[in-house]
Design a protein around this motif. Structure first.
Motif, PDB file in Angstrom:
ATOM      1  N   THR A 120       0.838  -1.204   0.000  1.00  0.00           N
ATOM      2  CA  THR A 120       0.000   0.000   0.000  1.00  0.00           C
ATOM      3  C   THR A 120       0.871   1.252   0.000  1.00  0.00           C
ATOM      4  O   THR A 120       0.615   2.204  -0.731  1.00  0.00           O
ATOM      5  N   ASP A 123       2.806   1.262  -3.515  1.00  0.00           N
ATOM      6  CA  ASP A 123       2.061   0.941  -4.742  1.00  0.00           C
ATOM      7  C   ASP A 123       2.659  -0.269  -5.458  1.00  0.00           C
ATOM      8  O   ASP A 123       3.030  -0.207  -6.636  1.00  0.00           O
ATOM      9  N   ASP A 128      -4.369  -3.298  -3.548  1.00  0.00           N
ATOM     10  CA  ASP A 128      -5.808  -3.240  -3.267  1.00  0.00           C
ATOM     11  C   ASP A 128      -6.257  -4.349  -2.321  1.00  0.00           C
ATOM     12  O   ASP A 128      -7.165  -4.157  -1.506  1.00  0.00           O
ATOM     13  N   GLU A 201       1.116  10.375  -3.174  1.00  0.00           N
ATOM     14  CA  GLU A 201       0.076   9.821  -4.040  1.00  0.00           C
ATOM     15  C   GLU A 201      -0.468   8.520  -3.447  1.00  0.00           C
ATOM     16  O   GLU A 201      -1.672   8.263  -3.460  1.00  0.00           O
ATOM     17  N   ASN A 202       0.470   7.708  -2.947  1.00  0.00           N
ATOM     18  CA  ASN A 202       0.062   6.422  -2.364  1.00  0.00           C
ATOM     19  C   ASN A 202      -0.771   6.630  -1.103  1.00  0.00           C
ATOM     20  O   ASN A 202      -1.763   5.929  -0.869  1.00  0.00           O
ATOM     21  N   LYS A 204      -2.582   9.252  -0.502  1.00  0.00           N
ATOM     22  CA  LYS A 204      -3.865   9.779  -0.950  1.00  0.00           C
ATOM     23  C   LYS A 204      -4.785   8.638  -1.409  1.00  0.00           C
ATOM     24  O   LYS A 204      -5.964   8.586  -1.047  1.00  0.00           O
ATOM     25  N   TYR A 205      -4.227   7.734  -2.165  1.00  0.00           N
ATOM     26  CA  TYR A 205      -4.989   6.577  -2.672  1.00  0.00           C
ATOM     27  C   TYR A 205      -5.558   5.776  -1.489  1.00  0.00           C
ATOM     28  O   TYR A 205      -6.729   5.377  -1.486  1.00  0.00           O
ATOM     29  N   LYS A 208      -8.319   7.886   0.485  1.00  0.00           N
ATOM     30  CA  LYS A 208      -9.577   7.999  -0.266  1.00  0.00           C
ATOM     31  C   LYS A 208     -10.362   6.682  -0.222  1.00  0.00           C
ATOM     32  O   LYS A 208     -11.583   6.662  -0.212  1.00  0.00           O
ATOM     33  N   ALA A 209      -9.601   5.584  -0.186  1.00  0.00           N
ATOM     34  CA  ALA A 209     -10.263   4.268  -0.141  1.00  0.00           C
ATOM     35  C   ALA A 209     -10.772   3.922   1.254  1.00  0.00           C
ATOM     36  O   ALA A 209     -11.845   3.339   1.422  1.00  0.00           O
TER      37      ALA A 209
END
Lengths: 377, 377
Positions: A120, A123, A128, A201-202, A204-205, A208-209
């Motif tokens: 996570t 990336d 996921d 970015e990671n 943030k991903y 958001k999830a």
């Protein structure tokens, strides 16, 4: 003098025949000060200890004796004594929770395994699935009434020290970090050219999830600062290294469920010799936004390039002002001492987690809390 | 979790080659808060520990680590390792003082042998010789710069408890006293018909003889309350059992050198279910007269007929208000915790003097002191 003093006690008994037995009539009174006007014991904050090594009978006994009844613990199948079960399963969580309950303690925060993984944070393939597992953990914690998860954003190199047996006050042993000790270490290349931007970015991903799920289930995410809070170690960027970074993190998904583990020692070691974090101000800033979900109460001397941990009463932070700040923001969540010095006669096998050092730390914290709660301030 | 958490630390080291060595550049900073405006660490009070069993290396090490640098100790030839020397000789006193200095501690109060004897308290043959010996002790202490003697007026039966392993908070062991456990004990007759009046006469004789010498040599006499503070045990009267008694004692020879060991626990256990001592008020009353020379900081639940000792944060006394009172009277003398519970994993061989329990007590006391010193009160 041994003989003399004991002799007096024993002589009394001998001469008078006073029996060394006989019940007394006082019940155990918990929180004797609760009746005093305008004062709530421990400011209503839930004092905890960390149990990274499972149930240690002497430590849990000392906790009950100190009236520190919160537990901070991992949840995993090993601790649950349920080999084969998934760490994030409700069965495991329930078993771990019950194990603490049997000790007279309340499991308040998950800290430790199952850790949020490297996939996570970097990336990597399988990200996921890792995030799904984390969401399952959130859901199952919620079902068992556990509402706080401490996690971090340090892949590959987690918290690190360059010394774990530095002599501190009176020869007590503390941990420290000196950036010069690692400056010639080779970069770690196998994860590609990692940049702060990629790490953000990671993050943030992930947020958001996960944050919508945390909101839905009422579980508070509490991101721990990077420790040490330097920009990178051997090419692995560290991004959660400043108050500004936490502000930015909070803006990614504004929600009270997207919050912070306010590790005082980490925040206190941020910055350099010219600019450092004002701890009470930082507590107030984040506290007013209701995003401090968990506190690690500890202190350091130095800054991000070179610091050492200290006794709670001997570091750089105005601990009384910090405690006033928690009172001012109405913090009532879990707080634990962290990284206590290893004191005389105790083992340094678990640097920072000497059971004996915890006694002095908790005594000091409780006294400070009483001072904040009862003073006219 | 043991494995996991340590694994993280060790993995960091392994992957990055961070050496677990390397000096840091911070000197030990004693009393880091001293620079803060209007705050003096520990309120300027001299925190001490009691060493009734001589130099216990672990305990002295823990003292230095807690930054508690005062020692309360007997002086006698055994402790001085000078067999054959008189306990009250300057040679013995100097040797004991130096032994503490070598430990990094300062001998601040004499408590324990050479005790003031029964002949003085009971007007037995040899009384004047005992008093002369006491005066010699005063003179020689003065020559070695030691200015406080804790003594008591309890002949035959000194401090006494009817239980020393009562289960308290979390199963910690405390001492207690229940008068019903001794009510059928036979009277002690061999000293004749002792009355409170006789005991007062003897005390008066002692004070009139000794106080002028104490004044002349600048040594503060600090009379400890009778403990338990009941009227008599088996026919041996106990007279120092109330605030009123201490007022009366001070009137016998009004002088700041004729003073008190303010044992909070003893004062807190005075009185019965209808009337008890207000500790902060008592501190202020005696403190304004400059006669509190030494403090035993401890607490109880109950009253003189039936009490048990408690953790410092769990008794009947408003400890914060007590500390405010010491601040208000400008007390800067020696203070030590007393009668701590025996905590998990520690021996109950010395009830009330568990080394481990002292850590929690000192932490709490320091936190309270900081709260009093820094709060706007």
């Amino acid at each position: 003098m041994n003989k003399n003093r004991r002799h007096f006690l024993q002589k009394s008994v001998k001469l008078t025949g006073i029996p060394l037995a006989g019940p007394l009539s006082f019940p155990y009174i918990s929180g004797a000060y609760e009746q005093i006007e305008n004062y709530t014991r421990d400011l209503g904050i839930k004092l905890c200890l960390a149990y990274f090594w499972g149930i240690e009978p002497r430590k849990t006994a000392l906790s009950r004796q100190m009236d520190v009844l919160g537990a901070v613990s991992p949840v995993n199948s090993g601790l649950a004594n349920l080999p084969g079960e998934k760490d994030n399963s409700r069965t495991v969580i329930k078993a771990v929770k019950n194990a603490w309950t049997r000790e007279g303690l309340t499991l308040r925060v998950i800290e430790g395994p199952p850790y949020l993984g490297e996939k996570t944070k970097l990336d990597l393939p399988g990200r996921d699935e890792e995030i799904d597992n984390f969401i399952t953990l959130i859901k199952n914690l919620s079902l068992e009434g556990i509402d706080t998860i401490c996690y971090n954003w340090m892949p590959i190199i987690s918290w690190a020290r360059t010394i774990v047996d530095k002599s501190s006050r009176g020869g007590a042993l503390v941990s420290g970090f000196d950036v010069t000790a690692i400056k010639n270490k080779p970069p770690i290349n196998e994860y590609g050219n990692l940049t702060p931007e990629i790490m953000w970015e990671n993050l943030k991903y992930f947020l958001k999830a996960v944050c919508p799920e945390a909101e839905k289930h009422g579980v508070k995410l509490a991101l721990h600062p990077d420790d040490p809070p330097i920009d990178n170690i051997q090419g692995i960027p560290r991004i959660m290294t400043s108050v500004q970074a936490f502000k930015k993190m909070l803006e990614i998904y504004p929600s009270v469920y997207n919050g912070i583990t306010f590790c005082q020692g980490s925040f206190a070691s941020m910055g350099d010799s010219t600019e450092q974090v004002n701890i009470p101000e930082a507590i107030k800033y984040f506290g007013k936004r209701n995003v401090i979900h968990f506190v690690h109460f500890r202190d350091v001397l130095g800054n991000k390039h070179n610091f050492e941990e200290t006794f709670h009463d001997a570091g750089k932070t105005e601990m009384f002002a910090a405690m006033q700040a928690y009172r001012d923001i109405g913090f009532k969540g879990p707080m634990r001492p962290d990284h206590v010095p290893t004191m005389a006669g105790d083992s340094n096998d678990k640097p920072g987690y000497s059971t004996i050092g915890t006694l002095f730390a908790i005594g000091y914290i409780r006294g400070l809390m009483e001072g904040v709660g009862k003073g006219e301030n």
